[in-house]
Scaffold this active site. Structure first.
Site, short mmCIF file in Angstrom:
data_model
loop_
_atom_site.label_atom_id
_atom_site.label_comp_id
_atom_site.label_asym_id
_atom_site.label_seq_id
_atom_site.Cartn_x
_atom_site.Cartn_y
_atom_site.Cartn_z
CB SER A 82 -8.73 -5.22 -8.51
OG SER A 82 -7.91 -5.49 -7.39
CG HIS A 116 -5.50 -3.81 -11.10
ND1 HIS A 116 -4.81 -2.79 -11.72
CD2 HIS A 116 -5.48 -3.52 -9.78
CE1 HIS A 116 -4.40 -1.91 -10.81
NE2 HIS A 116 -4.77 -2.34 -9.61
CG ASP A 157 -4.41 -4.06 -6.32
OD1 ASP A 157 -3.97 -3.04 -6.88
OD2 ASP A 157 -5.61 -4.40 -6.38
CG HIS A 184 -1.54 -0.74 -8.51
ND1 HIS A 184 -2.72 -0.38 -7.87
CD2 HIS A 184 -0.68 0.29 -8.25
CE1 HIS A 184 -2.57 0.77 -7.25
NE2 HIS A 184 -1.34 1.21 -7.45
CG MET A 188 -0.18 0.20 -4.26
SD MET A 188 -1.86 -0.35 -3.93
CE MET A 188 -1.88 -1.82 -4.94
CG MET A 206 -3.83 5.41 -6.69
SD MET A 206 -4.33 3.74 -7.13
CE MET A 206 -5.43 3.30 -5.78
CG ASP A 241 -6.88 0.76 -8.57
OD1 ASP A 241 -7.90 0.18 -8.16
OD2 ASP A 241 -5.72 0.39 -8.31
N GLY A 242 -10.11 2.30 -7.75
CA GLY A 242 -10.68 2.58 -6.44
C GLY A 242 -12.10 3.08 -6.54
C1 DX5 Z 1 -6.55 -0.43 -3.76
C2 DX5 Z 1 -6.23 -1.23 -4.98
C3 DX5 Z 1 -7.38 -1.46 -5.87
C4 DX5 Z 1 -8.55 -2.20 -5.26
C5 DX5 Z 1 -9.79 -1.58 -5.80
O1 DX5 Z 1 -5.35 0.02 -3.18
O2 DX5 Z 1 -5.20 -0.61 -5.73
O3 DX5 Z 1 -6.96 -2.08 -7.07
O4 DX5 Z 1 -8.57 -3.56 -5.55
O5 DX5 Z 1 -10.88 -2.15 -5.18
P1 DX5 Z 1 -12.37 -1.58 -5.39
O6 DX5 Z 1 -12.67 -1.66 -6.85
O7 DX5 Z 1 -13.20 -2.49 -4.56
O8 DX5 Z 1 -12.35 -0.15 -4.89
ZN ZN Z 2 -4.77 -1.36 -7.73
#
Ligand code: DX5
Ligand code: ZN
Length: 220
Positions: free
Chosen positions: A8, A31, A33, A64, A66, A135, A173-174
């Site tokens: 990401s 990825h 965001d 992704h 959001m 998530m 993810d996360g």
């Molecule tokens: C959070 C994002 C993720 C984020 C994950 O809302 O959707 O893609 O970048 O970061 P890490 O891997 O550091 O938890």
């Molecule tokens: Zn994400």
């Protein structure tokens, strides 16, 4: 099934995105965001920046979204060349219509669930999508800890995908790291997003390889 690793760029240096994409040239996809400061309390980037990322990235992009009003915003990301576009179920009035539109535009259609959203209502929709994103943190920020409480949701989804004889990817993810990736894979996830784990490593390529190997050993 191989484990796929999607770093990401939320954890990348936003002032040097072209170079940061080169650092993860061994990834399966990258990825991206997209956050709108409404659906989540953070703001990242939008269509003009993603269009440039598509143009310079060595790897395909997994977007992704959001954002609120996901049905309106998803198709433009497909049209500008993303390989995969994921909308949040909580932000969509018509997830089936949007997924069908994404597929018609030639991209993979993804559906994401926040931690508090149960998967059961979406099991009948699995044939309409290419990827379910479970998530494993509250969306909005990188660097949070992996929610082990999401593992049963992944198991339920994987079992339904098997029962329906579908080829739907499950993405986590996360908080995905060398410490957590095996549990996600064991539960049935095959696409691992990792932000801080990959971009925080001195050798991002080596970290991608380690995550891929660890996940691959636990996929079944
Ligand atoms: C959070 C994002 C993720 C984020 C994950 O809302 O959707 O893609 O970048 O970061 P890490 O891997 O550091 O938890
Ligand atoms: Zn994400």
């Amino acid at each position: 099934m191989d484990a796929l690793i999607h770093p990401s760029i939320l954890s990348a240096d936003f002032a040097n995105l072209a170079a940061e994409l080169e650092r993860v040239a061994d990834a399966d996809m990258v990825h991206v965001d997209v956050m709108d400061a409404h659906f989540v309390p953070n703001l990242t980037l939008g269509l003009p920046v993603v269009e440039r990322l598509v143009a310079v990235s060595p790897r395909p992009l997994d977007v992704h979204l959001m954002v609120t009003d996901a049905d309106r915003w998803a198709p433009p990301y497909a049209e500008l060349g993303a390989a995969s576009v994921t909308i949040h179920a909580e932000a969509s009035q018509a997830p089936i219509r949007t997924a069908r539109e994404l597929r018609r535009l030639g991209v993979r259609a993804g559906l994401a669930l926040r931690p508090a959203t149960p998967v059961e209502p979406f099991l009948p929709l699995l044939a309409e999508i290419d990827m379910l994103l479970v998530m494993t943190v509250e969306p909005g920020f990188g660097g949070q800890s992996f929610l082990d409480s999401m593992l049963p949701k992944i198991r339920t989804a994987r079992q339904a995908i098997r029962e329906q004889d579908l080829d739907v990817w499950i993405q986590v993810d996360g908080g995905v790291s060398e410490e957590t990736v095996a549990r996600a894979a064991e539960a049935g996830a095959n696409v691992m997003v990792a932000g801080s784990a990959v971009y925080g490593a001195s050798d991002a390529g080596a970290e991608i390889a380690r995550l891929r190997k660890l996940a691959g050993a636990h996929l079944h």
